[in-house]
Write an enzyme that holds these catalytic residues in place. Structure first.
Site, PDB file in Angstrom:
ATOM      1  N   SER A 126      42.889  48.851  44.493  1.00 54.31           N
ATOM      2  CA  SER A 126      42.481  49.151  45.607  1.00 54.31           C
ATOM      3  C   SER A 126      44.091  48.799  46.734  1.00 54.31           C
ATOM      4  CB  SER A 126      41.936  47.514  46.366  1.00 54.31           C
ATOM      5  OG  SER A 126      41.777  46.722  46.894  1.00 54.31           O
ATOM      6  N   TYR A 151      41.345  38.909  45.717  1.00 54.65           N
ATOM      7  CA  TYR A 151      40.616  39.114  45.499  1.00 54.65           C
ATOM      8  C   TYR A 151      41.803  40.706  44.990  1.00 54.65           C
ATOM      9  CZ  TYR A 151      38.737  44.578  45.848  1.00 54.65           C
ATOM     10  OH  TYR A 151      38.813  45.775  45.513  1.00 54.65           O
TER      11      TYR A 151
HETATM   12  P1  NAD Z   1      30.422  48.440  44.255  1.00 51.31           P
HETATM   13  O1  NAD Z   1      29.581  46.981  44.307  1.00 51.31           O
HETATM   14  O2  NAD Z   1      28.815  49.503  45.307  1.00 51.31           O
HETATM   15  O3  NAD Z   1      30.761  48.945  43.015  1.00 51.31           O
HETATM   16  C1  NAD Z   1      30.814  47.958  41.836  1.00 51.31           C
HETATM   17  C2  NAD Z   1      29.531  48.222  41.379  1.00 51.31           C
HETATM   18  O4  NAD Z   1      29.818  47.760  39.705  1.00 51.31           O
HETATM   19  C3  NAD Z   1      28.763  47.916  41.389  1.00 51.31           C
HETATM   20  O5  NAD Z   1      27.160  48.551  40.686  1.00 51.31           O
HETATM   21  C4  NAD Z   1      28.390  46.498  40.331  1.00 51.31           C
HETATM   22  O6  NAD Z   1      26.807  45.816  39.966  1.00 51.31           O
HETATM   23  C5  NAD Z   1      29.101  46.530  39.133  1.00 51.31           C
HETATM   24  N1  NAD Z   1      30.147  45.725  38.637  1.00 51.31           N
HETATM   25  C6  NAD Z   1      30.440  44.075  39.406  1.00 51.31           C
HETATM   26  N2  NAD Z   1      30.384  43.449  38.240  1.00 51.31           N
HETATM   27  C7  NAD Z   1      29.673  43.882  37.173  1.00 51.31           C
HETATM   28  C8  NAD Z   1      29.753  42.668  35.399  1.00 51.31           C
HETATM   29  N3  NAD Z   1      30.582  41.523  35.859  1.00 51.31           N
HETATM   30  N4  NAD Z   1      29.496  44.132  35.205  1.00 51.31           N
HETATM   31  C9  NAD Z   1      28.631  44.941  34.821  1.00 51.31           C
HETATM   32  N5  NAD Z   1      29.242  45.549  36.260  1.00 51.31           N
HETATM   33  C10 NAD Z   1      29.899  45.246  37.606  1.00 51.31           C
HETATM   34  O7  NAD Z   1      32.096  48.301  45.504  1.00 51.31           O
HETATM   35  P2  NAD Z   1      32.036  49.592  45.422  1.00 51.31           P
HETATM   36  O8  NAD Z   1      32.896  49.722  46.934  1.00 51.31           O
HETATM   37  O9  NAD Z   1      31.386  50.981  44.983  1.00 51.31           O
HETATM   38  O10 NAD Z   1      33.236  49.798  44.949  1.00 51.31           O
HETATM   39  C11 NAD Z   1      33.663  50.100  43.465  1.00 51.31           C
HETATM   40  C12 NAD Z   1      35.379  49.504  42.838  1.00 51.31           C
HETATM   41  O11 NAD Z   1      36.367  50.493  43.928  1.00 51.31           O
HETATM   42  C13 NAD Z   1      35.800  48.415  43.136  1.00 51.31           C
HETATM   43  O12 NAD Z   1      36.850  47.904  41.917  1.00 51.31           O
HETATM   44  C14 NAD Z   1      36.526  48.545  44.172  1.00 51.31           C
HETATM   45  O13 NAD Z   1      36.886  46.840  43.832  1.00 51.31           O
HETATM   46  C15 NAD Z   1      37.191  49.418  44.074  1.00 51.31           C
HETATM   47  N6  NAD Z   1      37.378  49.548  45.226  1.00 51.31           N
HETATM   48  C16 NAD Z   1      36.217  49.901  46.341  1.00 51.31           C
HETATM   49  C17 NAD Z   1      36.891  50.010  47.378  1.00 51.31           C
HETATM   50  C18 NAD Z   1      35.809  50.327  49.183  1.00 51.31           C
HETATM   51  O14 NAD Z   1      36.404  50.570  49.910  1.00 51.31           O
HETATM   52  N7  NAD Z   1      34.807  50.224  48.847  1.00 51.31           N
HETATM   53  C19 NAD Z   1      37.781  50.043  48.193  1.00 51.31           C
HETATM   54  C20 NAD Z   1      39.202  50.016  47.298  1.00 51.31           C
HETATM   55  C21 NAD Z   1      39.066  49.892  45.974  1.00 51.31           C
END
Ligand code: NAD
Length: 322
Positions: A126, A151
Site C-alpha cells: 500500500s 493499517y
Molecule cells: P477487499 O476488502 O475488497 O479485499 C480483501 C479480501 O480479503 C476480502 O474479500 C476479504 O474478505 C478477504 N479477507 C480479509 N481478511 C481475511 C482473512 N482473515 N482470511 C481470508 N480472507 C480475508 O480489499 P481490496 O480493496 O480489494 O484490497 C486488496 C488488497 O490490496 C489488500 O491487501 C489491501 O490492503 C491492498 N490495497 C488496496 C488498495 C485499494 O485502494 N483498494 C490500496 C492499497 C492497498
C-alpha cells in the site's frame, strides 16, 4: 499447478482471479468477513465460479491448519497475497484486528510458502507506507519509517517480513504498493464509491479537511495489468528476487476536483458537509512509476477523467440489478 490468490473475493482480488483464469488454474482463499456485505463478495466471484479451473476455499488466513490444508491440496507455483484488513480509518478503531489479520495472516502464508517450497510471492502492499512524505512523487527507495496509521504500520511490517523470508528461504518476493484503486466493485466504504452513492441519493457528503488533499487514483484495469506484469517468468528474468514497485497513475487529484468529476458523471450536485481532517489521513499520495515502467513494463492508461464515468456507469447498472 495453480496460483493461489488470497482475498480473491474482494475488489481487486476478484478482477485478478478473472484475468488469471484465462491461462491458469486458480485457487482462491477468502473468509467472506463482514467488513462490508459478504453478499457483494459472493457476487464478485460469480463469473469466476463458471470456470472449471477455479477452486474456492472459504476460510481465514489466520487459521494455520486450514491454510495448510490448501497448500497440501494444491501444487502451488505462486501466491498472490491480497487478503487483508484494508482501509486507514477503520484501523484506528480496531488496531488489534488489523495487526492480527495482516501480521499473523501474512506470516502464516509465508511460513507455508517456506514449508511447501512455493518460490514466487507477490504481496499487495500500500501507498500508505509512505506516511506524510514531503518528497513527491513517492519513490520506492524513499525513507519510510514513519507510518501514520495502524493499517500503514501493518503493511510496512508485512514488507519487512517478506524480506526476511526472501533472505532466509530464497522466496522471490515482489511487493506492489497500490495507490488508491477504484473501478467496478470498489469497496463500498472507499471515497469514490461512497461519494457516488451519497450524491446519487441526495445525502450529505462528508468532506474531511479543506478539499485540498490529493490522491493518486489508479483504475482497476491498470492495477491488474501491473500485478500480471510482476508475475513470473518476467519476475525471474529480472534477477531481482526481492523488489518493491509502485503501482499508481502518477497523477494527483484534489478531493474537491474528485467530487466535481463524480457530480458531472452522475449529473447531480453534491451537498457537501465540511469536517475536520481525520487522524491517520495523509495530505498527498503521488506515485513515481518510473521503476515499474522500466522493469515491469507497467503502463497505466486510464485517467481519472475517463475512469470516473466508467465507475459511475457500473454503479448505476448495479443499482438496477439490486
Ligand atoms: P477487499 O476488502 O475488497 O479485499 C480483501 C479480501 O480479503 C476480502 O474479500 C476479504 O474478505 C478477504 N479477507 C480479509 N481478511 C481475511 C482473512 N482473515 N482470511 C481470508 N480472507 C480475508 O480489499 P481490496 O480493496 O480489494 O484490497 C486488496 C488488497 O490490496 C489488500 O491487501 C489491501 O490492503 C491492498 N490495497 C488496496 C488498495 C485499494 O485502494 N483498494 C490500496 C492499497 C492497498
Amino acid at each position: 499447478m495453480a496460483v493461489l490468490v488470497t482475498g480473491g473475493a474482494g475488489f481487486i482480488g476478484s478482477h485478478l482471479v478473472e484475468k488469471l483464469l484465462n491461462t491458469e488454474e486458480v485457487v482462491c482463499v477468502d473468509d467472506f468477513n463482514d467488513f462490508y456485505d459478504p453478499a457483494i463478495k459472493r457476487r464478485n466471484l460469480e463469473p469466476a465460479l463458471q470456470s472449471r479451473n477455479f477452486h474456492l476455499r472459504q476460510g481465514d488466513i489466520r487459521d494455520l491448519s486450514f491454510m495448510e490444508g490448501v497448500f497440501r491440496e494444491f501444487p502451488l507455483t505462486e501466491v498472490i497475497h491480497l487478503a487483508a484488513r484494508a482501509g486507514v480509518r477503520p484501523s484506528l478503531k480496531d488496531p488489534l484486528l488489523y495487526e492480527d489479520v495482516n501480521g499473523r495472516g501474512t506470516l502464516n502464508i509465508l511460513e507455508l510458502c517456506r514449508k511447501y517450497e512455493v518460490k514466487n510471492f507477490i504481496f499487495g502492499g500500500s501507498s500508505s507506507v509512505y506516511g506524510i512524505n514531503n518528497k513527491i512523487p513517492f519513490s520506492e527507495d524513499d525513507e519510510i519509517s514513519k507510518p501514520v496509521s495502524p493499517y500503514a504500520a501493518t503493511k510496512r511490517a508485512n514488507e519487512l517480513m517478506c524480506y526476511t523470508y526472501h533472505h532466509l528461504y530464497g522466496i522471490h518476493v515482489t511487493v506492489l504498493r497500490f495507490f488508491t484503486v477504484y473501478g467496478p466493485r470498489q469497496r463500498p466504504e472507499m471515497a469514490i464509491h461512497k461519494f457516488t452513492r451519497l450524491i446519487d441519493e441526495g445525502l450529505e457528503v462528508p468532506l474531511y479537511g479543506d478539499g485540498s488533499s490529493r490522491r493518486d487514483y489508479t483504475y482497476t484495469d491498470d492495477i491488474i495489468q501491473g500485478i500480471m506484469a510482476a508475475r513470473p517468468p518476467k519476475a525471474d528474468r529480472r534477477g531481482r528476487p526481492y523488489d518493491i514497485f509502485n503501482l499508481g497513475e502518477s497523477r494527483t487529484t484534489e478531493l474537491g476536483k474528485l467530487v466535481t468529476l463524480i457530480e458531472e458523471a452522475l449529473g447531480k450536485k453534491a451537498r457537501i458537509k465540511r469536517l475536520p481532517d481525520q487522524p491517520g489521513d495523509v495530505p498527498v499520495t503521488y506515485a513515481d512509476i518510473s521503476k515499474s515502467k522500466g522493469l515491469l513494463g507497467y503502463n497505466p492508461r486510464v485517467s481519472l477523467e475517463e475512469g470516473i464515468p466508467l465507475f459511475v456507469k457500473w454503479y448505476q447498472e448495479m443499482k438496477v440489478k439490486r
